[in-house]
Design a protein around this motif. Sequence first.
Motif, PDB file in Angstrom:
ATOM      1  N   SER A  55       2.087  14.093  24.020  1.00 43.54           N
ATOM      2  CA  SER A  55       2.434  15.498  23.799  1.00 43.54           C
ATOM      3  C   SER A  55       3.969  15.383  23.360  1.00 43.54           C
ATOM      4  N   PHE A  56       4.645  14.186  23.126  1.00 41.65           N
ATOM      5  CA  PHE A  56       5.660  13.899  22.222  1.00 41.65           C
ATOM      6  C   PHE A  56       5.801  12.706  20.478  1.00 41.65           C
ATOM      7  N   ALA A  57       6.574  14.092  20.104  1.00 42.86           N
ATOM      8  CA  ALA A  57       6.999  12.906  19.035  1.00 42.86           C
ATOM      9  C   ALA A  57       8.435  12.227  18.967  1.00 42.86           C
ATOM     10  N   MET A  58       8.764  12.404  19.791  1.00 40.35           N
ATOM     11  CA  MET A  58      10.582  12.181  19.714  1.00 40.35           C
ATOM     12  C   MET A  58      11.061  11.651  21.240  1.00 40.35           C
ATOM     13  N   VAL A  59      12.015  11.042  21.412  1.00 48.01           N
ATOM     14  CA  VAL A  59      12.742  10.586  22.523  1.00 48.01           C
ATOM     15  C   VAL A  59      13.728  10.662  21.913  1.00 48.01           C
ATOM     16  N   PRO A  82       4.121   2.832  20.228  1.00 49.63           N
ATOM     17  CA  PRO A  82       5.048   2.403  19.633  1.00 49.63           C
ATOM     18  C   PRO A  82       5.061   2.830  17.953  1.00 49.63           C
ATOM     19  N   THR A  83       4.700   4.100  17.822  1.00 44.38           N
ATOM     20  CA  THR A  83       5.093   4.847  16.786  1.00 44.38           C
ATOM     21  C   THR A  83       6.144   5.890  16.830  1.00 44.38           C
ATOM     22  N   ILE A  84       6.167   5.961  17.643  1.00 42.15           N
ATOM     23  CA  ILE A  84       6.818   7.278  18.463  1.00 42.15           C
ATOM     24  C   ILE A  84       8.345   7.569  18.138  1.00 42.15           C
ATOM     25  N   LYS A  85       9.064   8.376  17.461  1.00 42.93           N
ATOM     26  CA  LYS A  85      10.673   8.364  17.475  1.00 42.93           C
ATOM     27  C   LYS A  85      11.336   8.546  18.611  1.00 42.93           C
ATOM     28  N   THR A  86      12.800   7.649  17.978  1.00 41.26           N
ATOM     29  CA  THR A  86      13.287   7.534  19.023  1.00 41.26           C
ATOM     30  C   THR A  86      14.762   7.674  18.649  1.00 41.26           C
ATOM     31  N   ILE A  87      15.861   7.795  19.398  1.00 39.34           N
ATOM     32  CA  ILE A  87      17.122   8.089  19.099  1.00 39.34           C
ATOM     33  C   ILE A  87      17.500   7.743  20.449  1.00 39.34           C
ATOM     34  N   LEU A  88      18.876   7.222  19.865  1.00 42.17           N
ATOM     35  CA  LEU A  88      19.916   7.062  21.402  1.00 42.17           C
ATOM     36  C   LEU A  88      20.731   7.115  20.773  1.00 42.17           C
ATOM     37  N   ILE A  89      22.118   7.468  22.077  1.00 38.07           N
ATOM     38  CA  ILE A  89      23.613   7.920  21.794  1.00 38.07           C
ATOM     39  C   ILE A  89      24.085   7.674  22.970  1.00 38.07           C
ATOM     40  N   SER A  90      24.972   6.634  22.409  1.00 44.16           N
ATOM     41  CA  SER A  90      26.529   6.902  23.687  1.00 44.16           C
ATOM     42  C   SER A  90      27.653   7.072  23.291  1.00 44.16           C
ATOM     43  N   ALA A  91      28.324   7.073  24.233  1.00 44.77           N
ATOM     44  CA  ALA A  91      30.182   7.358  24.352  1.00 44.77           C
ATOM     45  C   ALA A  91      30.815   5.574  22.882  1.00 44.77           C
ATOM     46  N   PHE A  92      30.189   5.232  22.630  1.00 40.94           N
ATOM     47  CA  PHE A  92      30.557   4.047  21.906  1.00 40.94           C
ATOM     48  C   PHE A  92      29.927   3.747  20.822  1.00 40.94           C
ATOM     49  N   GLU A  93      30.914   3.462  19.584  1.00 41.17           N
ATOM     50  CA  GLU A  93      30.157   3.653  18.437  1.00 41.17           C
ATOM     51  C   GLU A  93      28.579   2.807  18.410  1.00 41.17           C
ATOM     52  N   GLU A  98      23.789  -4.507  13.923  1.00 44.16           N
ATOM     53  CA  GLU A  98      24.007  -5.408  15.361  1.00 44.16           C
ATOM     54  C   GLU A  98      23.175  -5.012  15.919  1.00 44.16           C
ATOM     55  N   PHE A  99      22.382  -3.606  16.663  1.00 46.79           N
ATOM     56  CA  PHE A  99      21.783  -3.119  16.972  1.00 46.79           C
ATOM     57  C   PHE A  99      20.652  -4.086  16.776  1.00 46.79           C
ATOM     58  N   SER A 100      19.320  -4.429  15.990  1.00 47.32           N
ATOM     59  CA  SER A 100      18.502  -5.042  15.180  1.00 47.32           C
ATOM     60  C   SER A 100      18.694  -6.255  15.968  1.00 47.32           C
ATOM     61  N   LYS A 101      20.268  -6.805  15.679  1.00 45.52           N
ATOM     62  CA  LYS A 101      20.168  -8.468  16.021  1.00 45.52           C
ATOM     63  C   LYS A 101      19.853  -8.531  17.167  1.00 45.52           C
ATOM     64  N   VAL A 102      20.138  -7.019  18.720  1.00 40.99           N
ATOM     65  CA  VAL A 102      19.798  -7.506  19.606  1.00 40.99           C
ATOM     66  C   VAL A 102      18.919  -7.409  20.663  1.00 40.99           C
ATOM     67  N   MET A 103      17.861  -6.367  19.647  1.00 43.17           N
ATOM     68  CA  MET A 103      16.947  -5.762  20.183  1.00 43.17           C
ATOM     69  C   MET A 103      16.246  -5.655  18.606  1.00 43.17           C
ATOM     70  N   PRO A 104      15.658  -7.085  18.032  1.00 42.11           N
ATOM     71  CA  PRO A 104      14.965  -7.055  17.077  1.00 42.11           C
ATOM     72  C   PRO A 104      13.227  -6.096  16.722  1.00 42.11           C
ATOM     73  N   SER A 105      12.872  -6.294  18.203  1.00 46.61           N
ATOM     74  CA  SER A 105      11.698  -5.939  18.613  1.00 46.61           C
ATOM     75  C   SER A 105      11.024  -4.578  18.267  1.00 46.61           C
ATOM     76  N   VAL A 106      12.713  -3.832  18.823  1.00 49.90           N
ATOM     77  CA  VAL A 106      12.453  -2.290  18.789  1.00 49.90           C
ATOM     78  C   VAL A 106      12.881  -1.822  17.870  1.00 49.90           C
ATOM     79  N   LYS A 107      12.773  -0.256  17.206  1.00 50.99           N
ATOM     80  CA  LYS A 107      12.919   0.215  16.619  1.00 50.99           C
ATOM     81  C   LYS A 107      13.303   1.617  16.554  1.00 50.99           C
ATOM     82  N   ILE A 108      14.487   1.937  16.438  1.00 47.18           N
ATOM     83  CA  ILE A 108      15.220   3.295  16.184  1.00 47.18           C
ATOM     84  C   ILE A 108      15.540   3.522  15.476  1.00 47.18           C
ATOM     85  N   ASP A 109      14.676   4.981  15.252  1.00 51.47           N
ATOM     86  CA  ASP A 109      15.257   5.453  14.017  1.00 51.47           C
ATOM     87  C   ASP A 109      16.342   6.471  13.846  1.00 51.47           C
ATOM     88  N   GLY A 110      17.718   6.580  14.915  1.00 47.73           N
ATOM     89  CA  GLY A 110      18.851   7.468  15.055  1.00 47.73           C
ATOM     90  C   GLY A 110      19.776   7.175  15.605  1.00 47.73           C
TER      91      GLY A 110
END
Length: 155
Positions: A55-59, A82-93, A98-110
């Motif tokens: 039911s979801f296109a994005m998280v 595996p193909t779901i689109k994802t956006i992460l929100i943080s109080a920190f930039e 840098e994120f892909s170095k920490v979690m190379p196997s997880v694709k974040i779209d925004g």
Amino acid sequence: MASDKQSYQNSILVVDDEFDIVTLIKRSLQNHGFNTLGFTDPLIALEYFQNNSKSFAMVISDIRMPLMNGYELIRKIKAIHPTIKTILISAFEINKNEFSKVMPSVKIDGFISKPISLKELVSIVENILKKEKRKEKRKEKNVRKNTSASLRKNL
């Protein structure tokens, strides 16, 4: 007639431990024609997602939450869909490289920094989902083209 937004999207799952932020994001996206479902508990969000992943296109998830952080939530969601689109929100930039170095196997779209600009959020969501819709249309077009070529060849 369905709006353009409704034609290229399914529901968006919003997860943040702050109720006010979930409500703000949900309302903003709903005001722009998106279907949204929000949770303040990442464990309940994950359980719901496990039962309704199609039911979801994005998280959209906050990173810092009790019980389960956003990284772990997205990693588990991607294991299910595996193909779901994802956006992460943080109080920190957050830097995507840098994120892909920490979690190379997880694709974040925004990535979005707090305080959240709702205009920016809607724009990012629209761009990500429109890009996905364009990919789907290209795939369909290629399938039709290949099918037509095969039919002509066999005639």
